[in-house]
Design a protein around this motif. Structure first.
Motif, PDB file in Angstrom:
ATOM      1  N   ARG A   9       0.835  -1.206   0.000  1.00 31.18           N
ATOM      2  CA  ARG A   9       0.000   0.000   0.000  1.00 31.18           C
ATOM      3  C   ARG A   9       0.867   1.252   0.000  1.00 31.18           C
ATOM      4  O   ARG A   9       0.627   2.189  -0.761  1.00 31.18           O
ATOM      5  CB  ARG A   9      -0.941  -0.014   1.204  1.00 31.18           C
ATOM      6  N   ILE A  12       2.518   1.702  -3.367  1.00 28.94           N
ATOM      7  CA  ILE A  12       1.508   2.135  -4.343  1.00 28.94           C
ATOM      8  C   ILE A  12       1.218   3.627  -4.166  1.00 28.94           C
ATOM      9  O   ILE A  12       1.174   4.374  -5.147  1.00 28.94           O
ATOM     10  CB  ILE A  12       0.212   1.295  -4.206  1.00 28.94           C
ATOM     11  N   THR A  29      -3.031   3.958 -13.778  1.00 30.79           N
ATOM     12  CA  THR A  29      -2.880   3.005 -12.684  1.00 30.79           C
ATOM     13  C   THR A  29      -1.868   1.918 -13.055  1.00 30.79           C
ATOM     14  O   THR A  29      -1.182   1.394 -12.187  1.00 30.79           O
ATOM     15  CB  THR A  29      -4.236   2.377 -12.312  1.00 30.79           C
ATOM     16  N   ALA A  33       1.263   0.798 -10.804  1.00 31.23           N
ATOM     17  CA  ALA A  33       1.562  -0.598 -10.448  1.00 31.23           C
ATOM     18  C   ALA A  33       2.999  -0.947 -10.817  1.00 31.23           C
ATOM     19  O   ALA A  33       3.728  -1.562 -10.016  1.00 31.23           O
ATOM     20  CB  ALA A  33       0.587  -1.540 -11.144  1.00 31.23           C
ATOM     21  N   VAL A  43      -3.105  -3.108  -6.945  1.00 30.74           N
ATOM     22  CA  VAL A  43      -3.481  -1.695  -6.849  1.00 30.74           C
ATOM     23  C   VAL A  43      -4.976  -1.588  -6.597  1.00 30.74           C
ATOM     24  O   VAL A  43      -5.416  -0.893  -5.666  1.00 30.74           O
ATOM     25  CB  VAL A  43      -3.085  -0.918  -8.131  1.00 30.74           C
ATOM     26  N   LEU A  53      -7.524   6.074  -5.467  1.00 28.85           N
ATOM     27  CA  LEU A  53      -6.062   6.049  -5.398  1.00 28.85           C
ATOM     28  C   LEU A  53      -5.500   7.467  -5.360  1.00 28.85           C
ATOM     29  O   LEU A  53      -4.638   7.789  -4.525  1.00 28.85           O
ATOM     30  CB  LEU A  53      -5.497   5.282  -6.595  1.00 28.85           C
TER      31      LEU A  53
END
Length: 181
Positions: A9, A12, A29, A33, A43, A53
């Motif tokens: 986490r 990311i 995204t 990743a 993700v 995100l």
């Protein structure tokens, strides 16, 4: 949450702050990743949507600035702490503005980000008052004026590539202008 999940986490979020904070809506995204060293499913397991995100990356951004402020709060030199905090706000301001602007379908900043921004502004105000009490900043300077200057430089850096040495000199000019003659 398991340790490896917490680490994923965090990687990311760091990657998202970098990707979306520099590329805005052009970031993906998939790129997050890849930079985080995880699969796209990982993700989306942590963040079900791109907006979730980006919002989390924005909150992380505020948290890190809050941590920086707390670390500087005990600095023995109020003038040096003030200068370091304002410098950090300006240096990272372009990232914050780009993250906030990248949130799609939003007419306003998410409530959690607004609260984090308010807490940070209060902390910066405390630094300002401490620097003013130490005679390092003009008494007439207000937090709203400081924030206008921070936003102005951050916006300029967000919209036009600015060499770091030019940005650093501009920050020094702003800080010198706020200081007592």
């Amino acid at each position: 949450m398991r340790q490896d999940a917490r680490e994923n986490r965090e990687r990311i979020l760091a990657a998202a702050e970098d990707v979306f904070g520099t590329r805005g809506a052009a970031g993906s995204t998939e790129e997050v990743a890849q930079r985080a060293g995880v699969g796209i499913a990982t993700v989306f397991r942590h963040f079900p949507t791109k907006d979730a995100l980006i919002e989390s990356a924005l909150l992380r951004h505020y948290e890190r600035l809050g941590e920086r402020a707390r670390a500087l709060a005990d600095h023995p030199d109020p003038a040096e702490a003030w200068r370091a905090l304002v410098r950090a706000l300006i240096e990272t301001g372009a990232t914050k503005l780009t993250l906030a602007a990248t949130l799609s379908d939003r007419t306003q900043t998410p409530a959690a980000a607004m609260r984090a921004a308010k807490h940070l502004k209060t902390a910066v105000g405390d630094f300002l008052h401490r620097a003013q009490a130490a005679g390092a900043v003009r008494e007439s300077v207000t937090i709203d004026e400081v924030y206008l200057l921070i936003r102005a430089l951050a916006q300029a850096c967000a919209t036009a590539p600015t060499p770091p040495d030019t940005r650093d000199r501009a920050i020094t000019i702003v800080l010198d202008g706020l200081a007592l003659p």
